[in-house]
Scaffold this motif. Structure first.
Motif, short mmCIF file in Angstrom:
data_model
loop_
_atom_site.label_atom_id
_atom_site.label_comp_id
_atom_site.label_asym_id
_atom_site.label_seq_id
_atom_site.Cartn_x
_atom_site.Cartn_y
_atom_site.Cartn_z
N ILE B 573 53.41 -39.26 -37.81
CA ILE B 573 54.23 -39.29 -36.62
C ILE B 573 55.02 -38.00 -36.43
O ILE B 573 55.35 -37.64 -35.30
N LEU B 574 55.30 -37.31 -37.51
CA LEU B 574 56.07 -36.08 -37.38
C LEU B 574 55.23 -34.96 -36.79
O LEU B 574 55.72 -34.14 -36.03
N ARG B 575 53.95 -34.93 -37.18
CA ARG B 575 53.01 -33.93 -36.67
C ARG B 575 53.61 -32.54 -36.65
O ARG B 575 53.79 -31.96 -35.58
N PRO B 576 53.96 -32.00 -37.81
CA PRO B 576 54.58 -30.67 -37.80
C PRO B 576 53.60 -29.60 -37.36
O PRO B 576 52.41 -29.68 -37.64
N GLU B 577 54.16 -28.63 -36.63
CA GLU B 577 53.34 -27.49 -36.22
C GLU B 577 53.54 -26.38 -37.22
O GLU B 577 54.68 -26.02 -37.51
N ARG B 578 52.43 -25.86 -37.73
CA ARG B 578 52.55 -24.80 -38.73
C ARG B 578 51.86 -23.55 -38.21
O ARG B 578 50.71 -23.63 -37.78
N ILE B 579 52.55 -22.46 -38.26
CA ILE B 579 51.92 -21.18 -37.92
C ILE B 579 51.97 -20.34 -39.18
O ILE B 579 53.03 -20.09 -39.74
N LEU B 580 50.80 -19.91 -39.60
CA LEU B 580 50.70 -19.22 -40.90
C LEU B 580 50.14 -17.84 -40.67
O LEU B 580 49.06 -17.70 -40.08
N ARG B 581 50.88 -16.81 -41.07
CA ARG B 581 50.30 -15.46 -41.04
C ARG B 581 50.04 -15.10 -42.48
O ARG B 581 50.97 -14.82 -43.24
N ARG B 582 48.76 -15.10 -42.83
CA ARG B 582 48.43 -14.93 -44.23
C ARG B 582 48.56 -13.49 -44.67
O ARG B 582 48.52 -12.57 -43.87
N VAL B 583 48.66 -13.34 -45.97
CA VAL B 583 48.64 -12.01 -46.57
C VAL B 583 47.21 -11.49 -46.47
O VAL B 583 46.27 -12.14 -46.90
N ARG B 584 47.04 -10.33 -45.85
CA ARG B 584 45.67 -9.81 -45.64
C ARG B 584 45.53 -8.43 -46.22
O ARG B 584 46.42 -7.59 -46.08
N GLY B 585 44.41 -8.19 -46.80
CA GLY B 585 44.06 -6.83 -47.20
C GLY B 585 44.76 -6.41 -48.47
O GLY B 585 45.64 -7.10 -48.99
N PRO B 586 44.37 -5.23 -48.98
CA PRO B 586 44.96 -4.75 -50.24
C PRO B 586 46.40 -4.29 -50.07
O PRO B 586 47.17 -4.29 -51.01
N PHE B 587 46.81 -3.87 -48.85
CA PHE B 587 48.19 -3.42 -48.63
C PHE B 587 48.78 -4.24 -47.48
O PHE B 587 48.88 -3.76 -46.36
N PRO B 588 49.14 -5.46 -47.74
CA PRO B 588 49.57 -6.35 -46.65
C PRO B 588 50.89 -5.88 -46.04
O PRO B 588 51.79 -5.44 -46.75
N THR B 589 50.96 -5.96 -44.73
CA THR B 589 52.17 -5.51 -44.05
C THR B 589 53.21 -6.60 -44.03
O THR B 589 54.38 -6.37 -44.20
N GLY B 590 52.78 -7.80 -43.80
CA GLY B 590 53.76 -8.88 -43.75
C GLY B 590 53.04 -10.20 -43.71
O GLY B 590 51.85 -10.27 -43.44
N ALA B 591 53.75 -11.21 -44.01
CA ALA B 591 53.19 -12.56 -43.95
C ALA B 591 54.32 -13.50 -43.59
O ALA B 591 55.49 -13.17 -43.76
N GLY B 592 53.96 -14.61 -43.04
CA GLY B 592 55.03 -15.53 -42.68
C GLY B 592 54.50 -16.91 -42.50
O GLY B 592 53.31 -17.13 -42.29
N ARG B 593 55.39 -17.83 -42.58
CA ARG B 593 55.02 -19.22 -42.35
C ARG B 593 56.12 -19.83 -41.50
O ARG B 593 57.30 -19.76 -41.83
N PHE B 594 55.72 -20.37 -40.40
CA PHE B 594 56.68 -20.94 -39.46
C PHE B 594 56.32 -22.40 -39.26
O PHE B 594 55.18 -22.72 -38.95
N GLU B 595 57.28 -23.27 -39.46
CA GLU B 595 56.99 -24.70 -39.33
C GLU B 595 58.02 -25.32 -38.41
O GLU B 595 59.21 -25.04 -38.52
N ARG B 596 57.57 -26.17 -37.57
CA ARG B 596 58.48 -26.80 -36.61
C ARG B 596 58.08 -28.26 -36.47
O ARG B 596 56.89 -28.57 -36.37
N VAL B 597 59.08 -29.13 -36.51
CA VAL B 597 58.79 -30.54 -36.27
C VAL B 597 59.22 -30.86 -34.85
O VAL B 597 60.42 -30.88 -34.57
N PRO B 598 58.28 -31.08 -33.95
CA PRO B 598 58.66 -31.33 -32.56
C PRO B 598 59.17 -32.75 -32.38
O PRO B 598 59.08 -33.57 -33.28
N GLU B 599 59.71 -33.02 -31.23
CA GLU B 599 60.10 -34.38 -30.90
C GLU B 599 58.83 -35.08 -30.43
O GLU B 599 58.42 -34.95 -29.27
N THR B 600 58.19 -35.80 -31.36
CA THR B 600 56.84 -36.30 -31.12
C THR B 600 56.75 -37.24 -29.94
O THR B 600 55.83 -37.14 -29.13
N VAL B 601 57.72 -38.18 -29.82
CA VAL B 601 57.60 -39.15 -28.73
C VAL B 601 57.70 -38.43 -27.39
O VAL B 601 57.01 -38.77 -26.44
N LEU B 602 58.55 -37.39 -27.34
CA LEU B 602 58.68 -36.65 -26.09
C LEU B 602 57.41 -35.89 -25.78
O LEU B 602 56.85 -35.98 -24.69
#
Lengths: 302, 652
Positions: B573-602
C-alpha cells in the motif's frame, strides 16, 4: 509489616534468581557441545564486576544514555512484580493489569532502543531497527495469547487468568508463547547471544556501547525478562491452580527449569534464521496463538 | 454561576482579538488568552455541575439566516471546548515568537486574525444546536483554517496543500449540507437535539460519516491531511491536528448519540478505525518529513478513537453493554490525550524547523545538544503517543483495551469485531513505538548530519512555555486520571443517558497510583544509576566504530533505513517511489538514491477518478463549439423530446 516483608521476598526472588537462568542455558549448551562450560553463577560474577567498573560514555550520547537502561530495568521489574508466582500469587492485582504488563515491556523496549540510537552508530541503529520492527509481530502474538487466556477464563486480571488450566489449546498456546519468548529474549533462532558480530545481532548490537553499571542494569534486566517469560509460559500451560501450594511451587520451578533447558537445547540444535525469515516464524507464532484462541473460544462456549 | 457569562466574555474577547489581531500583537494575545480562558472556565463549570440535569441553553431573540441562534453547552461539547481552549491558548503564545512580525511581516498579522477567527468558529460549531448555524460555523471554520494553512503562500507546496485541503473539506461540507437538509426536512425544523425515536433518520448516519469523516481524517478520506498538516505553520498544524480533526469526531459522536444509527454502523466504524489505525501508522513509519510523519500519526490516532466509538455503538446495539461505556470513555479520553501530545509534538517540530530551517529528518540529527528542552519535551511527547506508562496515552488506550477485552469475554455478537480490533490495536501500538523511536532518534540523537543541524539554537521562552504547559498536562493526566474521570463520565452519560450512572472509577482508581509509583521509581532509578556511574568514574570517548579511522555523521542510521524492515511489510500500500542513480564506470562522478512515499490513496484512487472526470468534461465540452445551426438543432431536439414525454405520459 507483613506486606512489606512480602514485597521484599518477591523482589529477592526476582532479583536474585533471574541471573541463574542464562547460566543454566550456557551450561546446557556446553553439555550438548561436549564442553564443561562456564560456571552456572557466571552472570552473578559478571554483574558484580560490572557494577564496580567505570563508564565510558560516547561523545554523542546524552544523559538519556544512562537513564535509558535504568528506566528499562525498572519497567521489567514492574512487569515482573505484576506477574503471579504460582501459589504465592501476586503483590498487586487489578482489572486490566495484563495490559499494563504488556506495555511495561514496551517501555523497556523503547528505552533500550532510544539509548542505542544515542550513540549515532550504525551498529546500534541496526539492532534498534530489528528490535522494534520484529516487536510488532511479537506483540501481535503476545496480545493474541493474552486474549486466548482471557477468553478461556473470562477475566482480564492476571491473577485469575493464569490460575486455571489452559485447556486443550494449552499445547498450541505453549508453542506460540515459547516462540514469543525466544523472540523477545533474543535467543536462537531469532538472534544469537553468542556472536558479537554486529551484522547478525539484535540485542547484542543495541548494547555495544554500554559499559559499567548501565551494562549491568541491561544484562540483569534481560535475565529478569527471561525469567518473566519462562514463568508466564509455565503458568499459562500448567494447571497450577489445581495443586496444593507446595506441589504448585515445585511444579512452577520445574516448569521454569524445563523451559530453560528447552532454550538451551534449541540454541544448541538450531541455527539462527536469516533475517528475512524471522517475520515468517513470528507470524507462525501469531497463528499458533490464534489457533489457541479459537480453541479456547470453542472450548468454553456458554 | 452558569456557563453563560464566561461564554459571552469568551466570544467578546475572541471577536476583539480577530478585529485587533492585524495591528496590535500584544492586545491580540491578551484578548485571545482571555477568550480561551473564559471558555475553559465555562467548560469547567459544566464539569463541576454535579446535578448535570439540564445543560446550559440559550436562544437569541434575533434571527440569523431565518433561525434564532440556539447555543447549548452540555458535557460532550464542554469536553471538546476544553481541548480547544488549551490548544488555542498555547498555540497563540507560541505564534508570538514562531510567526513573529519581524520574520513574516506580511503573513503574521493575517495569521493572528485568522487564528482567533478559527478558535471562535470552532467554539461556535461546538455550541450551536441549530443545523443551519452549525453549517455556517462549519464553513467559517473551514475557511479560517484554509487561510491559516496557506499563510506562507509564496511557496508552491503550501498553495497546493491549501487547495487540496479546501477541496476535500468542501466535499465533506457538501455531504453535511445534504445531511442537515435531509434532517431538517424529515424532522420539520432546523433545531438539533436528541431524536432517537425517529427511525427514518437512521440512514442519514452514512452522510454524516462521510462528511465528518473527511474533516476528521478517517482513512481513506484522509488524503488532504498529510500535506496540509505538513505544510502549514507548526502552530497551525498543532491546532488542526489537535482540535480541528476532533471537530469531525465531535460531529460523529454527537450525531450518533442524538440520532438513531443503522444496524451496521458500529461494525463499519470499528472496521474503519482498526484499518485506519494500522495503515495510518504504517504510512507514518515510512515518512522522512517530520511533520508529515506526525500528520499520518494523527490518522492512526483518529483510528484508535473510532475503534472506541465503534465499540460503544456495538455495545448500545447489543443490549447497552457496559463494555461499550468503557470503549467510549477511552475514545473520549483519547480525544483529549491525542490533542495534547500531538500539539506538543507539532510545537516541538516547529521549534526544530525554526532552528534549522528544514523538516527533512535526513538533514537533522544531534539536536539534543543545542536544543535540550525541545529534545526532552519531544521525547516526552513521543513516549506519550506510543502509549507508554506512566503517561496519558497509556490511560486512554488501556480503557479502550478494557472495553474490547470485556466485549470478547462477554461472547456477544460483537466479540469477533472486538477481537480483531484488539489485535490490530496491539500492532498499532508497537508500530507507533517504532515510529517515534525513529522520529526522536533520527532528529535529536547522534551527530548532526548537516551544517544547519549543527548550528541549531534552542527556542525562546515564548515557544518553550506552551510546550512545557502541554507536557505538564500530559503528565498530570497520566499520573492522576481520576481527576479527569468525572468529565469523561458525564460526556458518556450525555451520549447515552442509560450509561450516566457513574459507577466505575474503580479501573482508574488503581491505575493512577500505580502510574505515579512507576514514575517515581523511574526517576529514582535513573538518578541512582547516574550517580553510581559518576562515582565509578565516567569518561567520554568516541562511539565504538569497529576501528574505522574516520567515522562521519553520514554513517549513522538514517530514517529510511530505520523504516526499511517495517515499511517493507506494507509496501503493497505504501508503494514507495525509488530513483536510483547507480555508481557507474571506473571514476564515478556521483550516485544517489531518492525515495519517496506518496499519499497512495490520493495518487492511486482519487487522482485517477478526478482525471477521468476531467476527461469526461473535456469530451462534453466539444458540444460547445459556437455553431448556431447546431444550437438550433439542439433546441429542436430538446423540444421534440419534451413533446414526446408529454405525449407518452398523457394517458393516466
Amino acid at each position: 509489616m507483613i506486606a512489606v516483608l512480602e514485597i521484599l521476598v518477591r523482589l529477592a526472588v526476582w532479583l536474585l534468581l533471574a541471573p541463574l537462568l542464562p547460566g543454566l542455558i550456557n551450561r546446557v549448551k556446553a553439555w550438548v557441545a561436549g564442553r564443561r562450560g562456564p560456571p552456572v553463577l557466571q552472570l552473578y560474577y559478571d554483574l558484580a564486576r560490572l557494577w564496580q567498573k567505570s563508564v565510558v560514555l560516547s561523545t554523542l550520547a546524552s544523559p538519556a544514555f544512562i537513564a535509558g537502561p535504568a528506566v528499562a530495568w525498572v519497567a521489567v521489574l514492574g512487569a515482573a512484580l505484576l506477574l503471579p508466582l504460582g501459589p504465592a500469587g501476586v503483590a498487586l492485582s487489578f482489572r486490566g493489569d495484563v495490559i499494563l504488563l504488556v506495555y511495561l515491556l514496551a517501555v523497556a523496549r523503547f528505552c533500550t532502543a532510544w539509548a542505542a540510537m544515542e550513540t549515532g552508530s550504525a551498529f546500534e541503529g541496526m539492532g534498534s531497527v530489528r528490535e522494534v520492527s520484529y516487536a510488532v509481530l511479537a506483540e501481535a502474538a503476545l496480545i493474541t495469547a493474552v486474549l486466548a487466556l482471557s477468553v478461556h477464563t473470562g477475566s482480564i486480571t492476571l491473577a485469575t487468568m493464569l490460575a486455571p488450566a489452559a485447556g486443550a489449546g494449552a499445547v498450541l498456546l505453549g508453542a506460540g508463547l515459547f516462540l514469543v519468548l525466544l523472540a523477545e529474549n533474543c535467543r536462537v533462532p531469532f538472534d544469537d547471544p553468542n556472536t558479537h558480530l554486529e551484522l547478525t545481532m539484535i540485542h547484542e548490537a543495541m548494547i555495544l556501547d554500554h559499559s559499567g553499571p548501565p551494562l549491568a542494569a541491561l544484562l540483569h534486566g534481560a535475565a529478569m525478562k527471561l525469567l518473566f517469560f519462562a514463568a508466564l509460559l509455565t503458568q499459562a500451560v500448567l494447571p497450577l491452580g489445581n495443586l496444593a501450594p507446595l506441589p504448585a511451587a515445585a511444579a512452577l520451578a520445574a516448569g521454569i527449569l524445563a523451559v530453560t533447558v528447552g532454550i538451551g537445547l534449541v540454541e544448541s540444535l538450531l541455527a539462527r534464521l536469516a533475517f528475512r525469515r524471522v517475520p515468517l516464524l513470528l507470524t507462525t507464532a501469531f497463528l499458533l496463538c490464534l489457533f489457541a484462541l479459537l480453541m479456547a473460544w470453542k472450548g468454553s462456549a456458554p | 454561576m452558569t456557563a453563560g457569562p464566561p461564554l459571552l466574555l469568551a466570544a467578546l474577547g475572541l471577536v476583539g482579538a480577530t478585529v485587533l489581531g492585524r495591528s496590535q500583537p500584544k492586545t491580540w494575545l491578551a484578548l485571545t488568552l482571555l477568550g480561551t480562558t473564559s471558555a475553559l472556565t465555562a467548560a469547567l463549570l459544566v464539569f463541576a455541575d454535579g446535578s448535570g440535569a439540564t445543560p446550559w441553553d440559550w436562544r437569541s431573540a434575533f434571527l440569523v439566516g431565518g433561525e434564532a441562534l440556539h447555543l447549548r453547552l452540555d458535557g460532550l461539547s464542554a469536553l471538546f471546548l476544553a481541548l480547544l481552549c488549551v490548544i488555542g491558548g498555547t498555540g497563540a503564545v507560541y505564534a508570538r515568537e514562531y510567526w513573529a512580525d519581524k520574520q513574516f511581516p506580511g503573513s503574521a498579522p493575517r495569521g493572528r486574525m485568522w487564528w482567533s477567527a478559527l478558535v471562535l468558529s470552532m467554539g461556535f460549531v461546538l455550541l450551536s444546536s441549530n443545523g443551519l448555524h452549525f453549517l455556517i460555523g462549519w464553513e467559517l471554520f473551514t475557511l479560517s483554517a484554509y487561510f491559516l494553512v496557506t499563510l506562507d503562500r509564496q511557496r508552491h507546496p503550501v498553495r497546493a496543500a491549501g487547495w487540496l485541503y479546501l477541496t476535500a473539506s468542501h466535499v465533506g461540507t457538501m455531504c453535511l449540507f445534504a445531511f442537515f437538509a435531509l434532517l431538517a426536512a424529515r424532522t420539520g425544523s432546523w433545531e438539533l437535539g436528541p431524536l432517537r425515536e425517529q427511525a427514518d433518520l437512521a440512514p442519514l448516519f452514512w452522510l454524516a460519516l462521510l462528511g465528518f469523516g473527511v474533516k476528521g481524517g478517517v482513512f481513506p478520506l484522509h488524503v488532504w491531511l498529510p500535506s496540509a498538516h505538513a505544510n502549514a505553520p507548526s502552530h497551525v498544524s498543532a491546532l488542526m491536528s489537535g482540535v480541528a480533526i476532533k471537530m469531525g469526531i465531535y460531529g460523529l459522536v454527537r450525531f450518533s448519540g442524538w440520532l438513531p444509527v443503522p444496524a451496521a454502523a458500529g461494525w463499519v466504524v470499528i472496521g474503519l478505525g482498526a484499518v485506519g489505525a494500522v495503515l495510518g501508522i504504517a504510512f507514518a513509519f515510512a515518512q522522512n518529513d517530520l511533520k508529515r510523519l506526525l500528520a499520518y500519526c494523527s490518522v492512526e490516532n483518529i483510528g484508535v478513537i473510532l475503534i472506541g466509538l465503534g465499540g460503544a455503538l456495538l455495545g448500545v446495539r447489543y443490549g447497552d453493554a457496559p463494555w461499550g461505556r468503557l470503549a467510549l470513555a477511552g475514545a473520549l479520553l483519547h480525544v483529549w490525550n491525542h490533542g495534547l501530545f500531538k500539539a506538543l509534538l507539532f510545537l516541538g517540530a516547529g521549534s526544530v524547523l525554526h532552528a534549522t530551517g528544514t523538516r527533512e529528518m535526513s538533514r537533522l540529527g544531534g539536536l539534543w545538544r543545542t536544543m535540550p528542552w525541545t529534545a526532552g519535551l519531544f521525547a516526552l511527547g513521543a513516549a506519550a503517543i506510543s502509549g507508554l506508562p506512566p503517561l496519558n496515552g497509556f490511560v486512554s488506550e488501556w480503557l479502550v483495551y478494557l472495553g474490547l477485552f470485556d466485549a470478547v469475554t462477554h461472547r456477544g455478537p460483537a466479540a469477533a469485531a472486538a477481537l480483531l480490533a484488539a489485535i490490530m490495536l496491539g500492532v498499532t501500538g508497537a508500530l507507533a513505538l517504532a515510529t517515534f523511536v525513529k522520529a526522536g532518534a533520527v532528529v535529536f540523537l547522534g551527530a548532526a548530519r548537516t551544517k544547519a543541524a549543527a548550528h541549531a539554537h534552542e527556542c525562546g521562552p515564548l515557544m518553550r512555555a506552551p510546550m512545557i504547559a502541554l507536557a505538564v498536562i500530559c503528565v498530570t493526566l497520566g499520573l492522576a486520571p481520576v481527576l479527569f474521570w468525572p468529565a469523561i463520565a458525564r460526556a458518556v452519560g450525555v451520549w447515552h443517558p442509560t450509561w450516566s450512572a457513574a459507577d466505575t472509577t474503580a479501573p482508574l482508581a488503581t491505575l493512577g497510583p500505580v502510574q505515579l509509583a512507576l514514575a517515581l521509581v523511574f526517576i529514582l532509578g535513573a538518578v541512582f544509576l547516574w550517580r553510581r556511574s559518576h562515582a565509578n568514574g565516567l569518561r567520554r570517548a568516541l562511539t565504538w566504530d569497529c576501528g574505522y579511522a574516520a567515522p562521519t555523521a553520514h554513517m549513522q542510521y538514517t530514517g529510511g533505513s530505520f523504516a526499511e524492515v517495517g515499511a517493507g511489510w506494507f509496501s503493497w500500500i505504501l508503494r514507495p517511489e525509488r530513483i536510483l542513480r547507480r555508481v557507474r564506470g571506473p571514476f564515478p562522478t556521483g550516485a544517489g538514491r531518492f525515495e519517496r512515499v506518496p499519499e497512495t490513496v490520493l495518487e492511486r484512487v482519487f487522482t485517477p477518478v478526478g482525471v477521468a472526470v476531467m476527461r469526461l468534461s473535456t469530451a462534453t465540452r466539444r458540444l460547445q463549439h459556437g455553431r448556431l445551426q447546431f444550437y438550433i438543432a439542439y433546441v429542436v431536439a430538446g423540444v421534440a423530446t419534451l413533446g414526446l414525454i408529454v405525449y407518452l405520459g398523457e394517458t393516466p
